[in-house]
Write a protein that holds these residues in place. Sequence first.
Motif, PDB file in Angstrom:
ATOM      1  N   VAL A   9     -62.150  33.124  36.307  1.00  0.00           N
ATOM      2  CA  VAL A   9     -62.911  32.013  36.748  1.00  0.00           C
ATOM      3  C   VAL A   9     -62.448  30.565  36.122  1.00  0.00           C
ATOM      4  N   VAL A  10     -62.063  29.721  36.691  1.00  0.00           N
ATOM      5  CA  VAL A  10     -61.652  28.369  36.118  1.00  0.00           C
ATOM      6  C   VAL A  10     -62.778  27.433  36.046  1.00  0.00           C
ATOM      7  N   LYS A  55     -69.984  28.030  51.255  1.00  0.00           N
ATOM      8  CA  LYS A  55     -69.255  26.960  50.338  1.00  0.00           C
ATOM      9  C   LYS A  55     -67.646  27.465  50.580  1.00  0.00           C
ATOM     10  N   TYR A  56     -66.669  26.201  50.103  1.00  0.00           N
ATOM     11  CA  TYR A  56     -65.280  26.306  50.267  1.00  0.00           C
ATOM     12  C   TYR A  56     -64.797  25.738  48.956  1.00  0.00           C
ATOM     13  N   SER A  78     -67.590  30.047  46.137  1.00  0.00           N
ATOM     14  CA  SER A  78     -68.343  29.196  45.201  1.00  0.00           C
ATOM     15  C   SER A  78     -67.576  28.845  43.898  1.00  0.00           C
ATOM     16  N   VAL A  79     -66.634  29.434  43.511  1.00  0.00           N
ATOM     17  CA  VAL A  79     -66.030  29.496  42.442  1.00  0.00           C
ATOM     18  C   VAL A  79     -64.384  29.218  42.383  1.00  0.00           C
ATOM     19  N   LEU A  80     -63.737  28.584  41.504  1.00  0.00           N
ATOM     20  CA  LEU A  80     -62.355  28.428  41.524  1.00  0.00           C
ATOM     21  C   LEU A  80     -61.885  29.514  40.629  1.00  0.00           C
ATOM     22  N   PHE A 157     -62.169  21.163  43.997  1.00  0.00           N
ATOM     23  CA  PHE A 157     -63.494  21.139  44.258  1.00  0.00           C
ATOM     24  C   PHE A 157     -64.163  22.237  45.049  1.00  0.00           C
ATOM     25  N   VAL A 158     -65.528  22.338  44.800  1.00  0.00           N
ATOM     26  CA  VAL A 158     -66.091  23.415  45.823  1.00  0.00           C
ATOM     27  C   VAL A 158     -67.224  22.464  46.604  1.00  0.00           C
ATOM     28  N   VAL A 159     -66.803  22.654  47.902  1.00  0.00           N
ATOM     29  CA  VAL A 159     -67.839  21.659  48.843  1.00  0.00           C
ATOM     30  C   VAL A 159     -68.729  22.765  49.382  1.00  0.00           C
TER      31      VAL A 159
END
Length: 167
Positions: A9-10, A55-56, A78-80, A157-159
Amino acid sequence: MKKYNDNDVVRNFLDVDISVEEVIEEVWEVSGDNLYWNVEDEVKKWSKSFEGGKKYVVRGKVGSRGYYEGLEVIREGSVLYEKDLIFGSDFWMLRLVKEEELKEDLEDGSYSREEYDELIKLYREGSNKEVFEESMCGCINYEDGCEFSEEESFYYFVVNKLRKEDV
């Protein structure tokens, strides 16, 4: 140097749980694009649904001349993750690609053995600053939560909604 893998996870990126509208505004502000450009036109292009709390993970792109180049949906989530990045934290993905390219360049005679050894050491052991100076690319934890190359900058981003006022 820390070892990374695709599913790490970033944490060092711009924003989570933000609207598409806000992302477009932020990326547009960073771009310094034309004053006549309309955020609303870009918001209308969004085609994904947020029903059920979806979420994207998205990537905003700015070109080398400072023009807004759009918003790319990487995936629902929901996570990068590291696999979502182009160069990877601490350039780990770029380093792997460069090692392969250097090996091919050595085999086809593009580099002498000494040049190859020097560059391979840089990509295996060099600091982020040294890799940046050689590649002219920026990784997410080297440059304020974005990645960049000579051609583009990438903002993550997470939108979770289309508009600021949406609940």
